[in-house]
Design an enzyme around this catalytic site. Structure first.
Site, PDB file in Angstrom:
ATOM      1  N   ASP A  12      10.160  13.748   8.690  1.00  5.63           N
ATOM      2  CA  ASP A  12      10.928  12.557   9.013  1.00  5.63           C
ATOM      3  C   ASP A  12      12.344  13.037   9.353  1.00  5.63           C
ATOM      4  O   ASP A  12      12.723  14.166   9.023  1.00  5.63           O
ATOM      5  CB  ASP A  12      10.922  11.620   7.805  1.00  5.63           C
ATOM      6  N   ASP A  14      15.795  10.696   9.548  1.00  7.94           N
ATOM      7  CA  ASP A  14      16.871  10.067   8.787  1.00  7.94           C
ATOM      8  C   ASP A  14      16.577  10.115   7.289  1.00  7.94           C
ATOM      9  O   ASP A  14      15.553   9.602   6.825  1.00  7.94           O
ATOM     10  CB  ASP A  14      17.032   8.611   9.215  1.00  7.94           C
ATOM     11  N   ASP A 171      11.057  11.098   2.909  1.00  9.20           N
ATOM     12  CA  ASP A 171      11.905  10.662   1.795  1.00  9.20           C
ATOM     13  C   ASP A 171      11.649   9.229   1.361  1.00  9.20           C
ATOM     14  O   ASP A 171      12.326   8.731   0.462  1.00  9.20           O
ATOM     15  CB  ASP A 171      13.384  10.806   2.180  1.00  9.20           C
TER      16      ASP A 171
END
Length: 222
Positions: A12, A14, A171
């Site tokens: 991922d 961001d 995250d």
């Protein structure tokens, strides 16, 4: 050196590879100000990121007491124009991230990004932060017609990276849900942009620093 157990490691963007919250917050609040709505504290924005720019704008408006799709559509180009011009003014790679990426590349791993950011913005960010040679494949939220947590973007990322044994690093619950749906092992970060305690993300393994990534991948392959 023994062969690394994964051919592809997808990330991922961001909140996983980089802390992009400062620039996303600036773009969101610029847009809200232009629309005449209250700004959102930076700490709150961290919990809003992960579903794409329109979703971020929608949540920012909702925080000010307004939920109106017409207003989202009106604000969207304002957000994009500002964010594109300031995409990496204050964003930065998480500690240890670049060293871990270098080590994975040295071991022959193909690095890729699977994000809900628009693909063009993801490429722009990667170029702005100096990573344009690190990632041969980037799949954005608009690349394949659906976005995470649908597994299609992650599966497309792995296929475009050449296929083989793959792992995903993220995250958020969006990332872990995507990985489970794609039947891909997943490592989650205890830092980043969370909307719940990291231990509740449901990842196969949880790490606290990028120094732990490669040993975690080796354990994951076990």
């Amino acid at each position: 050196m023994a062969a690394f157990p994964f051919d592809v490691v997808a990330f991922d963007l961001d909140g996983t590879l980089a802390d992009t919250a400062p620039d996303l917050t600036a773009a969101l609040n610029h847009t809200l100000e232009q629309l005449g709505y209250p700004v959102v504290p930076a700490g709150d924005v961290r919990h809003m990121v992960g579903h794409g720019a329109k979703a971020l704008l929608r949540q920012g408006l909702a925080a000010g007491g307004r939920s109106d799709e017409a207003l989202v559509e009106r604000g969207f180009p304002i957000f994009l124009d500002y964010y594109e011009a300031h995409i990496a003014d204050e964003s930065f790679a998480f500690p240890g991230c670049e060293a871990a990426l270098d080590e994975l590349a040295a071991r022959g791993v193909i690095l890729a990004i699977c994000t809900n950011k628009l693909e063009a913005l993801a490429w722009r960010f990667v170029d702005a932060i100096g990573w344009n040679r690190r990632f041969p494949v980037i799949i954005g939220g608009d690349t394949v017609g659906v976005s995470k947590p649908d597994p299609a973007p992650l599966l497309a990322t792995i296929a475009r990276a050449g296929g083989g044994r793959a792992a995903f690093v993220g995250d958020s619950i969006t990332d872990t849900t995507t990985a489970r749906a794609a039947a891909i092992p997943c490592i989650a970060l205890s830092f980043g942009f969370h909307d719940r305690p990291p231990a509740e993300l449901g990842a196969d393994l949880l790490i606290d620093h990028y120094d732990e990534l490669i040993p975690a991948l080796e354990r994951l392959a076990g």
